[in-house]
Design a protein around this motif. Structure first.
Motif, PDB file in Angstrom:
ATOM      1  N   MET A   1       5.992  -8.796  -0.809  1.00  0.00           N
ATOM      2  CA  MET A   1       5.342  -8.681  -2.107  1.00  0.00           C
ATOM      3  C   MET A   1       6.305  -9.049  -3.228  1.00  0.00           C
ATOM      4  N   THR A   2       5.795  -9.734  -4.250  1.00  0.00           N
ATOM      5  CA  THR A   2       6.616 -10.070  -5.405  1.00  0.00           C
ATOM      6  C   THR A   2       6.470  -8.996  -6.477  1.00  0.00           C
ATOM      7  N   ALA A   3       7.497  -8.885  -7.315  1.00  0.00           N
ATOM      8  CA  ALA A   3       7.501  -7.812  -8.314  1.00  0.00           C
ATOM      9  C   ALA A   3       6.491  -8.054  -9.421  1.00  0.00           C
ATOM     10  N   THR A   4       6.157  -9.315  -9.686  1.00  0.00           N
ATOM     11  CA  THR A   4       5.299  -9.616 -10.830  1.00  0.00           C
ATOM     12  C   THR A   4       3.816  -9.647 -10.487  1.00  0.00           C
ATOM     13  N   ALA A   5       3.476  -9.894  -9.243  1.00  0.00           N
ATOM     14  CA  ALA A   5       2.069 -10.016  -8.860  1.00  0.00           C
ATOM     15  C   ALA A   5       1.407  -8.641  -8.750  1.00  0.00           C
ATOM     16  N   VAL A   6       0.100  -8.636  -8.927  1.00  0.00           N
ATOM     17  CA  VAL A   6      -0.713  -7.434  -8.722  1.00  0.00           C
ATOM     18  C   VAL A   6      -1.411  -7.588  -7.369  1.00  0.00           C
ATOM     19  N   TYR A   7      -1.213  -6.604  -6.489  1.00  0.00           N
ATOM     20  CA  TYR A   7      -1.790  -6.689  -5.152  1.00  0.00           C
ATOM     21  C   TYR A   7      -3.004  -5.774  -5.031  1.00  0.00           C
ATOM     22  N   ALA A   8      -3.956  -6.239  -4.259  1.00  0.00           N
ATOM     23  CA  ALA A   8      -5.186  -5.482  -4.031  1.00  0.00           C
ATOM     24  C   ALA A   8      -5.687  -5.774  -2.617  1.00  0.00           C
ATOM     25  N   ALA A   9      -6.662  -5.004  -2.191  1.00  0.00           N
ATOM     26  CA  ALA A   9      -7.220  -5.197  -0.846  1.00  0.00           C
ATOM     27  C   ALA A   9      -8.669  -4.745  -0.833  1.00  0.00           C
ATOM     28  N   GLY A  10      -9.445  -5.344   0.061  1.00  0.00           N
ATOM     29  CA  GLY A  10     -10.859  -5.004   0.165  1.00  0.00           C
ATOM     30  C   GLY A  10     -11.446  -5.505   1.466  1.00  0.00           C
ATOM     31  N   GLY A  11     -12.778  -5.615   1.492  1.00  0.00           N
ATOM     32  CA  GLY A  11     -13.403  -5.978   2.752  1.00  0.00           C
ATOM     33  C   GLY A  11     -14.725  -6.700   2.614  1.00  0.00           C
ATOM     34  N   VAL A  12     -15.044  -7.436   3.660  1.00  0.00           N
ATOM     35  CA  VAL A  12     -16.382  -7.987   3.833  1.00  0.00           C
ATOM     36  C   VAL A  12     -17.093  -7.048   4.796  1.00  0.00           C
ATOM     37  N   LEU A  13     -17.899  -6.157   4.247  1.00  0.00           N
ATOM     38  CA  LEU A  13     -18.619  -5.182   5.059  1.00  0.00           C
ATOM     39  C   LEU A  13     -19.895  -5.814   5.599  1.00  0.00           C
TER      40      LEU A  13
ATOM     41  N   ALA B   1      -7.289  -0.977   1.371  1.00  0.00           N
ATOM     42  CA  ALA B   1      -8.604  -1.502   1.718  1.00  0.00           C
ATOM     43  C   ALA B   1      -9.555  -0.375   2.122  1.00  0.00           C
ATOM     44  N   ILE B   2      -9.085   0.515   2.990  1.00  0.00           N
ATOM     45  CA  ILE B   2      -9.918   1.635   3.449  1.00  0.00           C
ATOM     46  C   ILE B   2     -10.298   2.544   2.279  1.00  0.00           C
ATOM     47  N   ARG B   3      -9.311   2.875   1.451  1.00  0.00           N
ATOM     48  CA  ARG B   3      -9.565   3.783   0.331  1.00  0.00           C
ATOM     49  C   ARG B   3     -10.524   3.171  -0.682  1.00  0.00           C
ATOM     50  N   GLU B   4     -10.268   1.934  -1.068  1.00  0.00           N
ATOM     51  CA  GLU B   4     -11.103   1.307  -2.089  1.00  0.00           C
ATOM     52  C   GLU B   4     -12.531   1.083  -1.596  1.00  0.00           C
ATOM     53  N   ILE B   5     -12.684   0.692  -0.344  1.00  0.00           N
ATOM     54  CA  ILE B   5     -14.030   0.519   0.202  1.00  0.00           C
ATOM     55  C   ILE B   5     -14.803   1.835   0.125  1.00  0.00           C
ATOM     56  N   PHE B   6     -14.135   2.923   0.489  1.00  0.00           N
ATOM     57  CA  PHE B   6     -14.820   4.219   0.443  1.00  0.00           C
ATOM     58  C   PHE B   6     -15.113   4.644  -0.987  1.00  0.00           C
ATOM     59  N   GLU B   7     -14.131   4.474  -1.885  1.00  0.00           N
ATOM     60  CA  GLU B   7     -14.337   4.905  -3.267  1.00  0.00           C
ATOM     61  C   GLU B   7     -15.467   4.130  -3.938  1.00  0.00           C
ATOM     62  N   GLU B   8     -15.604   2.858  -3.614  1.00  0.00           N
ATOM     63  CA  GLU B   8     -16.620   2.046  -4.283  1.00  0.00           C
ATOM     64  C   GLU B   8     -17.986   2.103  -3.607  1.00  0.00           C
TER      65      GLU B   8
END
Length: 312
Positions: free
Chosen positions: A1-13, A51-58
């Motif tokens: 991971m780079t210090a400047t980028a914003v990282y995220a994760a998700g899924g195709v359910l 990915a797991i957390r965000e999928i559940f939260e949304e």
């Protein structure tokens, strides 16, 4: 991971509705758009945990991650690059019924649509590309999958500091931290079976996972380093049983044994061997590679491999 980028994760359910494939899209309240469930990494999280957390939260839906289906990159309004990793994730009918989702200030609605509809309905081209990646697997006959996870034991006490047998060598302090830190990432892939070398450092690595799952650790000397050094190891028996079972499993072993385990996975699934197997088996302590196989036809080859490093 780079210090400047914003990282995220998700899924195709995805799920089958009346025999037809549907995927889940979310309607966001603030942005008035249609997109895939995803969100930014919290401090200390791995991408799969996010990915797991965000999928559940949304969505209110509990899932286990399947195949990695791509990475999207785009620039945010202030110029920072956002990098989003996606996995496919099968949604069971029980998970749909258990969801407590209600429209809220972030998510206005959930909608199950056919992939064809999704391609013309999504608000952003980067999301379309992820769905297209997912559909390439579907077109290849790979939809329902299961993982076999090859794990190298966590950091052990140095041989020079241990006077007893090598098999009884315990984890170092860092190793115990690593063993605790990999529980959530391994659970993200729905692991239900735990197989380990009978060496203490391997068993100790998976004990926190076993406790979290309420499962027993099945030990075997066939994948121990002692057996490997004596020419008595037998990865084929262990791997063959796991492939035939078609259930998510983790196999914890030693650095010298991992290439043999990976080669046996290739042989058992009719996969051409190549340098990628070496990369996936050259793991540092506490790291693991996830080998994704078709649940309907494991002999069709390895669908994907991804490698995850320890957090500590």
């Amino acid at each position: 991971m780079t210090a400047t980028a914003v990282y995220a994760a998700g899924g195709v359910l995805w799920r089958q509705v009346d025999g037809k494939l549907h995927i889940l899209l979310i309607h966001r309240t603030q942005y008035r758009d249609v997109t895939l469930p995803k969100g930014k990494v919290d401090p200390g999280e791995t991408l799969v945990e996010t990915a797991i957390r965000e999928i559940f939260e949304e969505t209110g839906i509990h899932v286990a991650l399947g195949l990695p289906v791509g990475v999207s990159r785009y620039h945010m309004p202030k110029g920072r690059e956002k990098i989003v990793h996606y996995w496919s994730a099968e949604v069971t009918e029980d998970a749909v019924r258990d969801s407590k989702f209600v429209p809220n200030k972030e998510i206005a609605a959930l909608e199950w649509v056919t992939p064809k509809h999704a391609l013309s309905y999504l608000s952003y081209p980067v999301d379309v590309e992820i769905v297209e990646n997912f559909l390439r697997f579907v077109d290849d006959g790979v939809l329902e999958t299961f993982p076999i996870i090859v794990l190298r034991h966590a950091k052990a006490m140095s041989r020079t500091d241990w006077e007893k047998s090598d098999a009884s060598r315990p984890l170092a302090r860092r190793g115990f931290r690593q063993a605790a830190s990999i529980v959530a990432p391994l659970r993200a892939f729905g692991v239900r079976r735990i197989i380990s070398s009978d060496a203490v450092r391997c068993v100790s690595t998976v004990e926190p996972l076993a406790k979290a799952l309420g499962r027993a650790v099945r030990t075997s000397e066939l994948i121990s380093q002692d057996a490997w050094e004596e020419g008595k190891h037998d990865s084929r028996t262990i791997v063959g049983k796991r492939v035939r079972s078609r259930k998510p499993a983790v196999i914890c072993s030693h650095g010298p044994v991992l290439p043999d385990i990976m080669n046996e996975l290739a042989l058992a699934t009719g996969t051409l061997r190549g340098s990628y197997l070496g990369s996936a088996s050259a793991l540092e302590v506490g790291a693991f590679s996830v080998v994704h196989l078709s649940r309907t036809n494991p002999g069709s080859g390895i669908a994907a491999i991804e490698t995850h490093l320890p957090k500590v």
